[in-house]
Design an enzyme around this catalytic site. Structure first.
Site: not given
Length: 620
Positions: A531, A546
């Site tokens: 992620h 992110h």
């Protein structure tokens, strides 16, 4: 862009579960064919995400990766780089593949899988022999009729006929390999049915007995099913004898006992039983031919594109060889196979005539030649016809029309051959009927495809959202990592980013499946969950990317990492592929943050509004 075959091979091996999950690897003309220890470890979605991969199919116990023109180079690297050899397990000490228990539901597929796997080693030999027979036929028909009376013709005919006459021995080998027995025992026991002593008794019409029981005087040359039955008995007999014979005597009595039992039962029971079953199969197809022949051939040709994609077409190979043995010709399966290939070619011709893109038109014509002349259809199926959906209507229409006409005119294949236009001579005296059917299949599929068109716009739209860009950027440039709408960090629904506690930057409302590198540099942080990742640019600037809010909770679900830790990357290179539809469906906010965590003494301000594409420079 040239394909990196070494990397492609490594990715494929990784996505099928790694080298330790591979028992064997083989290839045909378009597919890598893996036999895996645990099919559940293979990741179909990741394999299909690889650009050169045209499709993934699991059928007949084989996990098939369709590569088309990229096959051979990739196969070479799979074999060389991972020490995996065709037909050989890479490590006999590793866990054996889990054997699926027999149930009423899977019994049919297991039987077909066994027969298909047993016959597979035979097919190349039959095709080679069949095409040699065609060449000899053309010579004596059009060049020199007297050549048929020479010893050269007789000897060459022997070579061409050998795969057919000794078919039972080759089938016994394939069956023994499939079962896991010692091939030579099954081959020897089967070869006894072809021994000159037995054939002489059959020809002489003399009564025969074995252990006081009558032996039927049958000819087993070119037979299929007796060999399969003998191989099964040989396998179980060998297994039984290995359990009861002491170790010191195994080398003497196991082999002897195996061929004695299997060979004797071959004469008494298995040979006659196989002959009866073979006659039943022949009668079934003869019944179809006499009743609904044109309809049956047409429907089979129309269904073949879907059967090829599912790998189910290989299950028909044993019946093809059986028909060539009895009644001596194939009026259904081979005609349908060939006409399906013609229809695939005709359909891409229809697309070529419809498209205004010159490059795409050229590619379609090339694929059509591959289907019609070479008999290779997967690139056309996965590259055009299935991809653009509507051309499949043309394929089915052309296949049905061609099959119907072929059967109506009495087309029959008399020897084995490829399913391409060069193999028309295998239809011998019915070649004219088959040639007409070929023209019908190509024309009908091309016309129908031209009329119905293809879904080019929808596909292009989908591609635009997932296709990464490849351009050259300066080392001080920072680019958008995805397609989407830029937003100021103040609007991010996560205080860790909106407060700029980790650094300044920008955020993107994700509208693409790829999240790419923001600059030229090295991946210095790669989260196991996929992620998030960090990159240190060539200028020493550290950037954190992110993907989404609270996506760490997914534990990697929906994130497909395309790179490795410490790997050098370029701006715009794919780093993570995101299953956006699924994650958005689960309610996750996929706003993606680009945070400059260490500017390395430089003043960096990123654009934070407006619509951007992957590769849009943000620090102009």
């Amino acid at each position: 862009m040239a394909v990196d075959y070494k990397k492609l091979a490594a990715d494929i091996v990784e996505y099928v579960g790694g080298p330790k999950n591979i028992n064997t690897v083989q290839h045909c003309m378009t597919r890598l064919r893996f036999t895996l220890k645990d099919v559940k470890k293979a990741d179909k979605e990741k394999l299909e995400s690889l650009k050169p991969v045209m499709g993934v199919v699991y059928a007949g116990g084989q996990y098939m990766v369709i590569l088309g023109p990229n096959l051979i180079d990739t196969y070479t690297h799979v074999v060389k780089d991972f020490n995996i050899h065709e037909g050989q397990a890479i490590d006999e000490n590793l866990d054996a593949p889990a054997k699926e228990a027999w149930t009423w539901k899977n019994a049919g597929s297991k039987i077909i899988g066994f027969i298909s796997g047993s016959v597979t080693p035979l097919i190349p030999g039959l095709i080679a022999g069949g095409m040699l027979k065609v060449v000899l036929l053309l010579i004596v028909t059009f060049i020199n009729k007297g050549y048929a009376n020479t010893s050269s013709y007789t000897l060459l005919s022997s070579i061409a006929d050998a795969p057919f006459y000794f078919m039972p021995i080759i089938v016994a080998y394939g069956a023994a390999k499939k079962l896991g027995g010692t091939p030579v025992y099954a081959m020897v026991a089967t070869a006894s049915l072809l021994h000159p002593n037995f054939t002489a008794l059959v020809v002489g019409g003399k009564a025969m007995t074995l252990f006081g029981m009558g032996v039927k005087p049958l000819s087993y040359g070119t037979s299929l099913l007796p060999a399969l039955l003998i191989a099964i008995v040989a396998y179980w007999m060998e297994k039984f004898l290995n359990k009861i014979v002491p170790g010191i005597f195994k080398s003497v009595f196991v082999g002897m006992g195996t061929i004695f039992v299997a060979g004797s039962l071959g004469f008494l029971v298995l040979g006659p039983l196989g002959n009866v079953l073979g006659q039943g199969i022949a009668n079934f197809f003869m019944f179809l031919s006499k009743t609904v022949g044109p309809l049956a051939v047409g429907l089979l040709a129309a269904a073949l594109p879907w059967m090829v994609m599912a790998g189910m077409h290989t299950a028909l190979a044993p019946f093809m060889t059986q028909l060539l043995t009895n009644p001596g010709y194939d009026a259904m399966i081979r005609p349908a196979f060939l006409l399906h290939n013609m229809a695939e070619g005709g359909s891409v011709i229809g697309v070529a005539l419809r498209t205004k893109d010159k490059e795409f038109r050229s590619e379609c014509f090339s694929l059509a030649v591959g289907c019609i002349v070479a008999g290779v259809t997967e690139p056309a199926i996965y590259g055009v016809n299935l991809k653009y959906k509507r051309p499949m209507y043309g394929v089915m229409a052309g296949g049905f029309a061609g099959g119907f006409v072929a059967s109506l005119l009495g087309a029959k294949a008399y020897v084995m051959g490829y399913s391409n236009i060069l193999a028309l001579p295998i239809f011998q005296k019915t070649i004219g009927a088959m040639a007409i059917a070929v023209v019908v299949a190509i024309v009908v599929s091309a016309v129908v495809t031209y009329v119905v068109g293809y879904e080019a716009k929808d596909t292009a739209k989908s591609d635009d959202l997932t296709k990464p860009v490849h351009e050259t950027y300066a080392d001080d440039e920072i680019v958008a990592v995805a397609n989407g709408e830029l937003v100021n960090l103040d609007q991010v629904n996560d205080e860790a980013f909106s407060s700029r506690a980790m650094g300044d930057g920008a955020a993107i409302k994700l509208e693409s499946d790829f999240v790419c590198a923001p600059a030229n540099g090295k991946i210095t942080a790669l989260f196991p969950t996929g992620h998030a990742f960090g990159i240190t640019t060539k200028e020493g600037v550290e950037i954190l990317v992110h993907i989404g809010i609270d996506t760490v909770k997914l534990n990697g679900k929906g994130f497909d990492v395309q790179v490795k830790q410490d790997q050098e990357v370029t701006a715009g290179q794919p780093v993570v592929r995101v299953d956006r539809k699924q994650l958005e469906k689960e309610g996750y906010d996929l706003t993606t943050m680009m945070i400059v965590t260490n500017p390395n003494g430089k003043e960096i301000k990123l654009q934070d509004s407006g619509s951007v594409k992957i590769g849009t420079v943000l620090n102009k």
